[in-house]
Structure formats: C-alpha cells, structure tokens
Write an enzyme that holds these catalytic residues in place. Structure first.
Site, short mmCIF file in Angstrom:
data_model
loop_
_atom_site.label_atom_id
_atom_site.label_comp_id
_atom_site.label_asym_id
_atom_site.label_seq_id
_atom_site.Cartn_x
_atom_site.Cartn_y
_atom_site.Cartn_z
N GLU A 46 0.80 -1.22 0.00
CA GLU A 46 0.00 0.00 0.00
C GLU A 46 0.84 1.28 0.00
O GLU A 46 0.44 2.31 0.53
CB GLU A 46 -0.99 -0.01 1.18
CG GLU A 46 -1.95 -1.20 1.15
CD GLU A 46 -2.89 -1.24 2.32
OE1 GLU A 46 -3.80 -0.38 2.37
OE2 GLU A 46 -2.75 -2.13 3.17
N ASP A 209 6.22 -4.38 -11.52
CA ASP A 209 5.47 -4.10 -10.29
C ASP A 209 5.29 -5.41 -9.54
O ASP A 209 4.80 -6.40 -10.10
CB ASP A 209 4.11 -3.50 -10.66
CG ASP A 209 3.25 -3.19 -9.44
OD1 ASP A 209 3.81 -3.04 -8.34
OD2 ASP A 209 2.01 -3.11 -9.60
#
Length: 383
Positions: A46, A209
């Site tokens: 996050e 990613d």
C-alpha cells in the site's frame, strides 16, 4: 560452394539463409536488450507502486481503454463495500466503542449487512439503496469519528475520495465509466509480478510491479537480475499506522527496515535506487490537522532541523514550516541508511511524490530519466 569445393545444394543454401537470419535476429535482440531500461518497483504494501504504473500508462501509453475502465468498475464498487464494512465494524470493536449519532441509521446498516456484506466479492451489482444508505451513514457523526480513528485499524486510502456524496451517486449509475482519477485511486492488492512496457523519446522502458505484502516478497529476487534501477516507494503518510500483517509494526518503520535490506542486498550492490517519498498530499493533511504528532512515533523528530537551503528551494507552494520539517525528516531517515553503508557503487536519489497526481509524476519521472540513462550507460560500461 561447400567445404569440398562443390556448389551448394538448395537444402544447404536454405540452411545457411536460416542461420544468417537467426544470427541477425540474435544481434538485434542483444542490441534491444542493452538499450532497454528495466525499472523494478519495490516497497511495502500500500505504498503506491501500482499507482505509479498506472501513471506510466496514462503518460506514456494510450491511457485506459473503455474495456479497461469497465474492468475497474468492480474494483471501485468493492472498495466502497470494503470501506463501509471496515469502518462500521470497528465502531463496536474500538475502545471506547462508538455509537451512531442518529440511532435510525442502525436500520440502514442492517440492510447493508444483510444484503451487501454477505455477497461474494465478484458480485458488485449493488442495488441503488446501498449507495443511498452509504451516503447517509457516511454523514453520521459516529461514523465520522470512527473514520478519524482509522489509524487504529486497516482502511484503504481512497475512503474519503469514494465516499464523497457526488462520487457515490456517480458510481451507483449503471452506466458508470471510471475517470483516470477514479482508476488511480482504485485499490486492488497486487499479487505476483506484473510487467509494463512503454517508450519515451524512442527509449524502451520495462517496469516491473511486485506485491509489497510480506507474503509476496519472496518473489522479488526473481526480478533482481540485470535491473537498471530500483524505484523504492514509501508511504510517508503511514507514520502513524500499523501493517496489515500483524497489526502491531509501524508501517513507516517496516518500510525503512525493508529499504535497508534492499540497499545492502549483495545482488543489488551496484544498482542505484530512486526513492519516491510518496503520499505527500496525505502527509500534508495529517501534519496540518495536528491530530497525530510525528514525535510520538519517531521521538528523534523533536530535535530534527531540515537543511535550510534545500527546505527553501524545494518547498511546494503552500507548505508550512511543519510540513517542510516532516518531509525532510522522512527523507533523511532513508538517506541515513544509504550513506551509512555507502561504498560508491550505488546511489540513492530522493523525490517527493503524490502518485495520484499525474502532473507531479510527469515532472518527477522526467527528472529521473537522465539519472536512469546514466545508470544504464554505467551498467554496460558505456560511460
């Protein structure tokens, strides 16, 4: 002519031509490989890694197609369901517990609990009543108080954005098609490794990613080979929050420890790192609200003084002295790690970012490209 002086047969000529084409293709692939910049996005869960990837798609590809926008509708509606379920469930579990300011809202919550919370995750065709009840519940002072205490539990960052009344009505529309800002804020946990390719000024970039949760980090080593640079992303606004995995460890301290592990990793000793000190917008809001004191989580903050020249030169419009101090304090926490074990083989380049702000990421990435190009040339001993 073959090795015995005779003329080549048709089969031999075909074999030679095939071999020539293979060699030519291998040479081309080698040139392409050496001319490609491979960027690995790392950071704790996050922190905003996937949001940066989305920005690259907006800035350097063709943006999002209608099909991709429609695929995000389910994520956004799930985010709203998760927000309501998380906040209302913690009204009872927090100490002291928080009642509804308006007791009649209990019936609204019961409707949602019975008809929405019990649905499987893939079911997001919620009735209009769900959004109407959400809009009313979010205005309840008890719900607002619980939201203000969200650092005591796990709540996704996009809560305030998607729970705004006009946005709720927009998402409730059966014909809803998410905008770029909607997609940038939509949250879905990254699992595995995802590659995004794009071209900037005729230069190829591959951006990887990877999931930032603890359970996903064992997969990172698969991406370490032949990386041009690491972009390490840290959510500076998480200074008063705890990680999802154990509900105890401070998020920013976890991110700092993870940064140190990567900086000192023996496979990455020659790979420089670009440090994105992210979520500056949320950090600024928290500092200005003055509800949570950074020194309560990082006692050394009290005595910290930011570098005066840098503070003046890099201050954003509207930044107060308190915001400047907070930004540079968190920057220097990470730079201290890189300087402590600095051996001249790799460097750390910090930038203040707000990943949901497209113009901010455009400016930051443009300024990083020269650094990335230099890293690339050094890697292949061309500089």
């Amino acid at each position: 002519m073959n090795c015995f002086g005779g003329a080549l047969t048709d089969e031999e000529r075909a074999q030679n031509e095939a071999s020539r084409q293979i060699d030519q293709q291998l040479r081309k692939e080698k040139v392409d490989y050496k001319s490609t910049h491979r960027l690995l996005l790392l950071g704790a869960g996050e922190s905003g890694k996937t949001t940066v990837v989305k920005q690259m798609k907006i800035l350097h590809k063709d943006g999002f197609s209608n099909e991709e926008r429609l695929q995000n509708v389910a994520d956004i509606r799930n985010n709203i369901r998760e927000i309501m379920q998380t906040v209302t469930s913690h009204m009872e579990s927090l100490v002291p517990s928080i009642p509804f300011a308006d007791p009649s809202n209990i019936e609204r919550l019961q409707f949602i609990q019975q008809n929405i919370f019990s649905l499987p995750e893939y079911e997001t065709n919620f009735p209009p009543e769900f959004y109407e009840h959400c809009e009313v519940l979010w205005q309840d002072d008890g719900v607002k108080e619980c939201y203000q205490r969200s650092n005591e539990y796990q709540l996704i960052d996009c809560a305030a954005y998607f729970m705004e009344p006009n946005k709720l009505r927009e998402v409730a529309n059966p014909e809803y098609l998410p905008s770029d800002p909607d997609i940038l804020r939509a949250r879905r946990m990254t699992k595995g490794i995802y590659e995004t390719r794009f071209i900037v000024d005729k230069v190829n970039f591959y951006m990887f990613d990877v999931g930032g949760q603890r359970v996903e980090r064992s997969k990172w080593i698969q991406c370490f080979n032949d990386v041009t640079a690491i972009i390490y992303i840290v959510a500076c606004s998480s200074f008063n929050m705890v990680v999802r995995e154990d509900g105890v460890t401070n998020r920013l301290k976890e991110s700092l420890g993870l940064f140190e592990q990567i900086w000192n990793n023996r496979w990455l000793r020659t790979v420089s790192m670009i440090l994105f000190l992210n979520k500056m917008d949320i950090l600024k809001s928290k500092v200005e609200a003055n509800k949570f004191k950074i020194e309560d989580y990082f006692p050394e903050f009290m005595a910290y003084k930011p570098p005066p020249l840098e503070g003046a030169e890099k201050r954003d419009v509207g930044d107060t002295e308190a915001v400047v101090k907070a930004k540079f304090f968190f920057r220097d926490l990470f730079l201290r790690v890189s300087r402590k074990s600095h051996d001249g083989r790799h460097y750390c380049y910090p930038h203040f970012t707000t990943a949901v702000d497209t113009e901010n990421i455009r400016r930051v990435f443009d300024s990083c490209r020269d650094i990335i190009q230099r890293m690339h040339l050094q890697r292949y001993e061309l500089l």
